[in-house]
Design a protein around this motif. Structure first.
Motif, short mmCIF file in Angstrom:
data_model
loop_
_atom_site.label_atom_id
_atom_site.label_comp_id
_atom_site.label_asym_id
_atom_site.label_seq_id
_atom_site.Cartn_x
_atom_site.Cartn_y
_atom_site.Cartn_z
N GLY A 209 0.82 -1.21 0.00
CA GLY A 209 0.00 0.00 0.00
C GLY A 209 0.85 1.26 0.00
N LYS A 210 1.92 1.23 0.79
CA LYS A 210 2.84 2.39 0.85
C LYS A 210 3.46 2.62 -0.54
CE LYS A 210 5.66 5.36 3.00
NZ LYS A 210 5.34 6.58 2.25
N VAL A 211 3.86 1.54 -1.19
CA VAL A 211 4.47 1.66 -2.52
C VAL A 211 3.47 2.23 -3.52
CG1 VAL A 211 5.63 0.39 -4.38
CG2 VAL A 211 5.98 -0.31 -2.01
N ILE A 212 2.22 1.75 -3.44
CA ILE A 212 1.18 2.25 -4.36
C ILE A 212 0.93 3.75 -4.10
CG2 ILE A 212 -1.27 2.08 -4.99
CD1 ILE A 212 -1.08 -0.94 -4.40
N ALA A 213 0.82 4.11 -2.82
CA ALA A 213 0.58 5.52 -2.47
C ALA A 213 1.70 6.41 -3.02
CB ALA A 213 0.47 5.67 -0.96
N ASP A 214 2.94 5.95 -2.86
CA ASP A 214 4.08 6.74 -3.35
C ASP A 214 4.06 6.85 -4.87
OD1 ASP A 214 4.87 7.08 -0.79
OD2 ASP A 214 6.53 5.64 -0.85
N LYS A 215 3.72 5.74 -5.55
CA LYS A 215 3.71 5.76 -7.03
C LYS A 215 2.59 6.65 -7.55
CE LYS A 215 6.12 4.01 -9.47
NZ LYS A 215 7.30 4.72 -10.08
N LEU A 216 1.40 6.55 -6.91
CA LEU A 216 0.29 7.42 -7.31
C LEU A 216 0.67 8.89 -7.13
CD1 LEU A 216 -2.79 5.53 -5.79
CD2 LEU A 216 -2.45 6.01 -8.21
N SER A 217 1.33 9.19 -6.00
CA SER A 217 1.74 10.57 -5.72
C SER A 217 2.75 11.06 -6.74
CB SER A 217 2.35 10.68 -4.33
OG SER A 217 1.58 10.00 -3.40
N GLU A 218 3.58 10.12 -7.21
CA GLU A 218 4.61 10.48 -8.18
C GLU A 218 3.98 10.78 -9.56
OE1 GLU A 218 7.80 7.51 -8.55
OE2 GLU A 218 7.84 8.08 -10.67
N ILE A 219 3.08 9.88 -9.99
CA ILE A 219 2.46 10.05 -11.31
C ILE A 219 1.50 11.24 -11.31
CG2 ILE A 219 0.98 8.96 -13.06
CD1 ILE A 219 2.00 6.26 -12.12
N ASP A 220 0.73 11.38 -10.24
CA ASP A 220 -0.27 12.43 -10.14
C ASP A 220 0.08 13.29 -8.93
OD1 ASP A 220 -2.57 13.94 -10.24
OD2 ASP A 220 -3.84 12.40 -9.34
N SER A 221 1.17 14.08 -9.07
CA SER A 221 1.72 14.78 -7.91
C SER A 221 0.75 15.81 -7.33
CB SER A 221 3.05 15.45 -8.29
OG SER A 221 2.86 16.25 -9.43
#
Lengths: 421, 299
Positions: free
Chosen positions: B146-158
């Motif tokens: 979940g942490k990895v997904i949250a970070d990736k989402l934040s990166e793609i859609d900052s």
């Protein structure tokens, strides 16, 4: 004197140390307790840092870049009641020659592939085939392909199996029957492969839509015979999607143009001219329980139409014009009724054209006979890597009926194969 | 005409902005987890459902179309999807998501997988060299992913980065408090011996300290045989077995047979979201699994 002093000094030091230790005892215990609770907390919520899986680091990484390799072995026992392998009304390529009666080794296929870098992948498929007692290596595919071009575009170059219909690009060991259906044997010599370039684009639609096409040397059936090459081209469009979670479909329309000015030779027949081949294909699958691993019904059908213009030379009697239109189709259904077991039925038929008087009583003359084959098969898969199949063909490719029985094994090992649709 | 074209462009812009992101997940558990974090900011798709054995999926046309449009992919990895995911990625030819690319998350890369085989040989069945891939049945693993997904989402859609991080923090807090309750509840199951169909429940049992004594499959991916089942029956006579568990997509026959022969209860655990009527999210998944297991031990 000096020694004494040192001893006293040490004693004093030791005493002070012990004293301060006593004084700090409670402090220390408190601190340990705090640390223990902190460790427990950390153990309970170990979410802060993702742990990458442990990786072994070999000293020399030369072998770490080995490509993936998979091997498919195929062998069969064949029985025929009739020796005549002609298909009434058609010139056919070498591949249609069925293996001899008795034990035979099918294609032993070796597939090697890898990503070349971040922009290209490469794939090589070689088949070792036994023909008339000789073992030959056939280069089935040797292509490079782009990775991740914009707009869903993919380009392929090298020796490849151009997309035509449903089956042409597929490897034979993934087929549901031991042999290719009649229209593929007649029009494409089982499967058309050639050297060239092909490009495709997958459209950004909710359902699957792919458009593609390419240009080729034209050095293989149905173009000119081995090597020469007068040019060939293909174009296709494919659609597909799901109807419900457990039903899927794929439809395609394809076109192949093949020129053979230098001559398409086989046995006693030579053709010089142009082929326009059209194909319509449909595939549908249904998993009654939703889990296709357990039960699955698959229906597949194709219609191929050939418009041919050119000259035929039969048994060195000289080239004579013979423009003809012919067609062929097949329909098959397979049913996996248990995880390991599958049964299937296929019907295939050809519609040859009427020959002019100059070709009367030659192999090109069907004498009003439409070749057809009924096939039934049953297979057992111990795992997804091994298969034993029994197939019966009631073959009326020519006027003499043929009862054929094939018992074959197909085993794959090495890299995990793909479950293509 | 010009106005009309302008309108069309505007309309498509608005339409495409309604969902900023397209996320392709291989399994329902990752769809559910992604949705906990993205809420309404992403259109999340699951390639499979609870009635399917994820390992045996075909590279269907619909999957190629879906992954073609994806901005991000979340899958279990560890070879679970090896038969179809590389193929659909190759066929879709997407520039955004590719094998080895940054926007493809394999959950197995972020957790410690268990049951790594020491011998890689298909004589042992369809073994997974990188360990057991059914890792979502341990909630601690889900939190890590979940942490990895949250970070990736934040990166793609900052732009919505803070939103995703907050949603994950909420999810994580709720999950952590639930975990304590579940662990308390499941103490009654600690040390119990069980039999499963395939080793796809191992992470659940590993978490709750339940012991897998045997599998109905003689080897991974090889369906149960009568010889193997009768051997299992002998084991049930020697050892106390709490229950026999299998997943919704697996055949009930071998489990039912052994249950009838030995008198041990056979239960269908939900395995993933949608595995039964009660399991609609990840919280339900653990709750319901533990409830079902506890029911077998009440006499």
């Amino acid at each position: 004197m000096q020694k004494q002093n040192l001893a006293v000094m040490t004693a004093i030091l030791a005493l002070t140390c012990a004293n301060s230790a006593k004084a700090d005892d409670r402090e220390l215990l408190k601190r340990i307790e705090q640390l223990e609770t902190r460790i427990n907390e950390l153990e309970n919520n170990q979410i802060q840092t993702p742990i990458p899986t442990a990786q072994t680091t070999p000293i020399n990484s030369m072998s770490a870049f080995n490509p993936y390799i998979s091997v498919v072995l195929n062998g069969a026992y064949n029985y025929y009641s009739n020796k005549n392998k002609e298909i009434s009304g058609f010139q056919i390529g070498e591949e249609r020659e069925s293996p001899d009666k008795g034990f035979s080794l099918g294609e032993s296929e070796i597939n090697i592939g890898a990503n070349v870098d971040d922009k290209f992948l490469a794939n090589l498929t070689a088949a070792v085939v036994s023909e008339d007692g000789d073992d030959k290596i056939e280069l089935e595919e040797a292509f490079i392909q782009t990775i991740g071009l914009p707009y869903g575009i993919t380009a392929t170059a090298g020796r490849l199996k151009p997309v035509f219909g449903y089956l042409n690009e597929k490897h034979a060991h993934t087929d549901e029957f031991a042999d290719r259906p009649l229209p593929y044997r007649v029009f494409l010599n089982n499967s058309y492969r050639d050297d060239g370039v092909q490009a495709s684009i997958v459209l950004p639609t909710d359902f699957y839509a792919e458009i593609g096409g390419g240009f080729y040397k034209g050095g293989y059936f149905p173009a000119s015979s081995e090597g020469s090459g007068d040019g060939a081209a293909n174009a296709y469009i494919k659609f597909g999607g799901d109807i419900t979670d457990n039903q899927a479909w794929l439809a395609g329309f394809s076109y192949l143009y093949a020129k053979s000015n230098k001559g398409r030779k086989s046995d006693d027949i030579v053709f010089k001219g142009k082929d326009n081949l059209y194909g319509l294909s449909l595939k549908y699958t249904y998993a009654p329980t939703g889990n296709s691993k357990e039960t699955e019904l698959a229906l597949q059908g194709e219609y191929l139409f050939r418009d041919e213009k050119g000259k035929y030379n039969v048994e060195n009697a000289g080239f004579e014009q013979y423009n003809n239109k012919s067609s062929g189709w097949y329909l098959q259904g397979t049913y996996k009724f248990m995880t390991n077991w599958k049964v299937g039925y296929r019907y295939a038929q050809m519609r040859p054209d009427d020959v002019p008087n100059t070709f009367k009583d030659t192999p090109l003359d069907s004498q009003g006979h439409n070749p057809e084959i009924h096939s039934v098969m049953a297979e057992w898969n111990n795992s997804e890597f091994s298969r034993i199949r029994l197939q019966y063909n009631y073959d009326k490719s020519n006027k003499k009926d043929d009862n054929q029985i094939v018992l074959e094994y197909t085993m794959s090992f090495g890299a995990h194969g793909a479950h293509s649709f | 005409m010009k106005k009309f074209i302008l309108f069309l462009i505007m309309a498509t812009l608005v339409a495409t902005q309604a969902f900023a992101l397209n996320v392709f997940t291989c399994e329902p558990e990752w769809k559910s987890l992604t949705e906990e974090i993205s809420k309404d900011k992403a259109d999340v798709y699951s390639a499979t459902n609870a009635t399917q054995d994820v390992h045996y999926i075909q590279a269907k046309p619909s999957l190629i179309a879906k992954i073609r449009k994806a901005d991000m992919v979340v899958c279990s990895g560890a070879d679970l999807e090896i038969g179809w995911l590389p193929l659909i990625l190759r066929k879709a030819g997407s520039a955004k998501v590719q094998e080895g690319g940054a926007n493809l998350i394999y959950a197995a890369q972020y957790v410690q997988t268990i049951e790594k085989p020491t011998r890689i040989d298909r004589a042992d069945g369809d073994v997974h060299p990188n360990g057991n891939p059914h890792l979502h049945l341990n909630p601690y693993n889900v939190l890590k992913v979940g942490k990895v997904i949250a970070d990736k989402l934040s990166e793609i859609d900052s732009e919505n980065g803070a939103f995703y991080q907050k949603n994950f923090a909420d999810f994580s807090a709720k999950m952590n408090s639930q975990i304590k309750t579940w662990e308390q509840k499941a103490l009654a199951l600690k040390g119990a011996n069980v039999i499963t169909n395939h080793k796809n429940m191992s992470y659940l049992f590993d978490w709750l300290k339940i012991k897998t004594i045997g599998t109905l499959e003689p080897k991974p991916g090889i369906p149960a045989t009568s010889k193997h089942l009768s051997e299992l029956k002998d084991i049930t006579e020697q050892k106390r077995i709490a229950f026999i568990a299998y997943a919704p997509f697996e055949s009930s026959k071998p489990a039912e047979w052994l249950s009838k022969e030995s008198g041990i209860k056979a239960i269908v655990l939900p395995y993933t979201i949608g595995g039964n009527k009660e399991t609609n999210n990840l919280f339900d998944l653990y709750q319901n699994s533990i409830d079902l297991m506890l029911n077998t031990t009440d006499k």
